[in-house]
Design an enzyme around this catalytic site. Sequence first.
Site, mmCIF file in Angstrom:
data_model
loop_
_atom_site.group_PDB
_atom_site.id
_atom_site.type_symbol
_atom_site.label_atom_id
_atom_site.label_comp_id
_atom_site.label_asym_id
_atom_site.label_seq_id
_atom_site.Cartn_x
_atom_site.Cartn_y
_atom_site.Cartn_z
ATOM 1 N N SER A 28 0.831 -1.259 -0.123
ATOM 2 C CA SER A 28 -0.176 -0.242 -0.506
ATOM 3 C C SER A 28 0.952 1.532 -0.597
ATOM 4 O O SER A 28 2.320 1.606 0.482
ATOM 5 C CB SER A 28 -1.193 -0.211 1.264
ATOM 6 O OG SER A 28 -1.739 1.076 1.067
ATOM 7 N N TYR B 34 -2.494 -0.330 9.912
ATOM 8 C CA TYR B 34 -2.855 -0.857 8.622
ATOM 9 C C TYR B 34 -1.485 -0.694 8.071
ATOM 10 O O TYR B 34 -0.919 -1.365 6.941
ATOM 11 C CB TYR B 34 -3.918 -0.049 8.037
ATOM 12 C CG TYR B 34 -3.458 -0.421 6.595
ATOM 13 C CD1 TYR B 34 -4.624 -1.511 5.860
ATOM 14 C CD2 TYR B 34 -3.279 0.510 5.923
ATOM 15 C CE1 TYR B 34 -4.805 -1.813 4.428
ATOM 16 C CE2 TYR B 34 -3.436 -0.064 4.406
ATOM 17 C CZ TYR B 34 -4.350 -1.163 3.270
ATOM 18 O OH TYR B 34 -4.123 -1.358 2.187
HETATM 19 P P1 NAP Z 1 -10.843 -5.756 -1.551
HETATM 20 O O1 NAP Z 1 -12.422 -5.424 -2.926
HETATM 21 O O2 NAP Z 1 -11.883 -5.576 -0.363
HETATM 22 O O3 NAP Z 1 -11.392 -7.144 -2.424
HETATM 23 C C1 NAP Z 1 -10.382 -8.272 -0.717
HETATM 24 C C2 NAP Z 1 -10.144 -9.344 -1.182
HETATM 25 O O4 NAP Z 1 -9.362 -9.803 -0.472
HETATM 26 C C3 NAP Z 1 -11.199 -10.238 -1.221
HETATM 27 O O5 NAP Z 1 -11.256 -11.326 -2.058
HETATM 28 C C4 NAP Z 1 -11.584 -10.426 0.034
HETATM 29 O O6 NAP Z 1 -12.420 -12.354 -0.415
HETATM 30 C C5 NAP Z 1 -10.172 -11.076 0.412
HETATM 31 N N1 NAP Z 1 -10.192 -11.422 1.938
HETATM 32 C C6 NAP Z 1 -10.258 -10.344 2.833
HETATM 33 N N2 NAP Z 1 -10.026 -10.539 3.696
HETATM 34 C C7 NAP Z 1 -9.729 -12.486 3.908
HETATM 35 C C8 NAP Z 1 -9.359 -12.861 4.577
HETATM 36 N N3 NAP Z 1 -8.843 -12.770 6.101
HETATM 37 N N4 NAP Z 1 -8.918 -14.450 4.360
HETATM 38 C C9 NAP Z 1 -8.895 -14.358 2.520
HETATM 39 N N5 NAP Z 1 -8.938 -13.394 1.782
HETATM 40 C C10 NAP Z 1 -9.494 -12.271 2.663
HETATM 41 O O7 NAP Z 1 -10.011 -4.918 -1.575
HETATM 42 P P2 NAP Z 1 -8.984 -4.744 -2.706
HETATM 43 O O8 NAP Z 1 -9.177 -2.875 -2.976
HETATM 44 O O9 NAP Z 1 -8.907 -5.502 -3.942
HETATM 45 O O10 NAP Z 1 -7.543 -4.657 -2.167
HETATM 46 C C11 NAP Z 1 -6.477 -5.710 -2.310
HETATM 47 C C12 NAP Z 1 -5.601 -5.522 -2.147
HETATM 48 O O11 NAP Z 1 -4.218 -4.388 -2.279
HETATM 49 C C13 NAP Z 1 -5.103 -5.327 -0.147
HETATM 50 O O12 NAP Z 1 -4.680 -6.216 0.114
HETATM 51 C C14 NAP Z 1 -5.430 -4.059 0.206
HETATM 52 O O13 NAP Z 1 -4.888 -3.954 1.431
HETATM 53 C C15 NAP Z 1 -4.233 -3.363 -0.962
HETATM 54 N N6 NAP Z 1 -4.346 -2.366 -1.325
HETATM 55 C C16 NAP Z 1 -5.757 -1.358 -1.721
HETATM 56 C C17 NAP Z 1 -6.196 0.066 -1.525
HETATM 57 C C18 NAP Z 1 -7.598 0.428 -2.388
HETATM 58 O O14 NAP Z 1 -7.174 1.676 -2.875
HETATM 59 N N7 NAP Z 1 -8.423 -0.489 -2.779
HETATM 60 C C19 NAP Z 1 -5.316 0.674 -1.842
HETATM 61 C C20 NAP Z 1 -4.198 0.356 -1.205
HETATM 62 C C21 NAP Z 1 -3.572 -0.792 -0.642
HETATM 63 P P3 NAP Z 1 -13.703 -12.008 -0.051
HETATM 64 O O15 NAP Z 1 -14.483 -11.916 -1.271
HETATM 65 O O16 NAP Z 1 -14.488 -13.389 -0.161
HETATM 66 O O17 NAP Z 1 -14.268 -11.523 1.206
#
Ligand code: NAP
Length: 243
Positions: free
Chosen positions: A138, A152
């Site tokens: 991140s 975080y």
């Molecule tokens: P998202 O849309 O909320 O998707 C999260 C994914 O992770 C889903 O597939 C979810 O599975 C899975 N997940 C969450 N908790 C889990 C657990 N305890 N065990 C197994 N699977 C789990 O999030 P995203 O925005 O795509 O984020 C993906 C990554 O990018 C994360 O590591 C996040 O910290 C990072 N990130 C995101 C942003 C942003 O602005 N979006 C910015 C920086 C970094 P289910 O669908 O089954 O719940």
Amino acid sequence: MTRRVALVTGGSRGIGAAVARRLAADGFDVAITYRSAGERAAAVVKEVEAAGGRALGVRAEAADPGELVAAVERTVRELGRLDVLVANAGIAPCGALEDVTLAEVDELLAVHARAAFVLAQAAARHMEAGSGIVFIGSSLAERVPYAGWTAYAMSKSALVGLTKGLARDLGPRGITANLVHPGSTDTEMNPADGPDADEERRHTALGRYCSPEEVAAAVAYLAGEGGRAVTGTALSVDAGVTA
Ligand code: NAP
């Protein structure tokens, strides 16, 4: 020609689903994990298959090391090999410092840092020269422009040391380890029309959110032939929030 195999955690939606689709388009067979969104994971599996690849959906709780190791083993057993690991599954609780509980801290460290270590250790047992590991970090590991994200940011910063250590551990075997730091990216975790979105945009150089596909493109570069000499580094896809 042998097809390459990738395992993407948290591939049911958001960035992980975009990475799975992109790697499938690049010719990979793809296994994805999810926690609870089984139907959405099944839809991503179908999309990978429609792109011509073999695919696998595995339920694996990221806070459970046994389930993570089992997901790696099942990928190798059913898809035959493992060339690329993308540790992406994540959560984003935030809040005032005085309200953060130890249970939340432990969960963040387990889902982001410990899971990444366990997955990398299990994957490395099966990887051959030319393989690669990519962690999704991140921009908050590099710069924290707002209050409320301390735990975080701490959990994502751990991936920096993990990436560098793995690059040294696995480099002699021809295996790379890298980190992609997304900034604000339009997913259910952080929708571009959410309540804090305008403030997040204001902190970027480009004045906008990233798309999951833009993050996936960086992963594809690191996982592909062009990234073979890149290891131990972090690539920011953050619309310039850390500039
Ligand atoms: P998202 O849309 O909320 O998707 C999260 C994914 O992770 C889903 O597939 C979810 O599975 C899975 N997940 C969450 N908790 C889990 C657990 N305890 N065990 C197994 N699977 C789990 O999030 P995203 O925005 O795509 O984020 C993906 C990554 O990018 C994360 O590591 C996040 O910290 C990072 N990130 C995101 C942003 C942003 O602005 N979006 C910015 C920086 C970094 P289910 O669908 O089954 O719940």
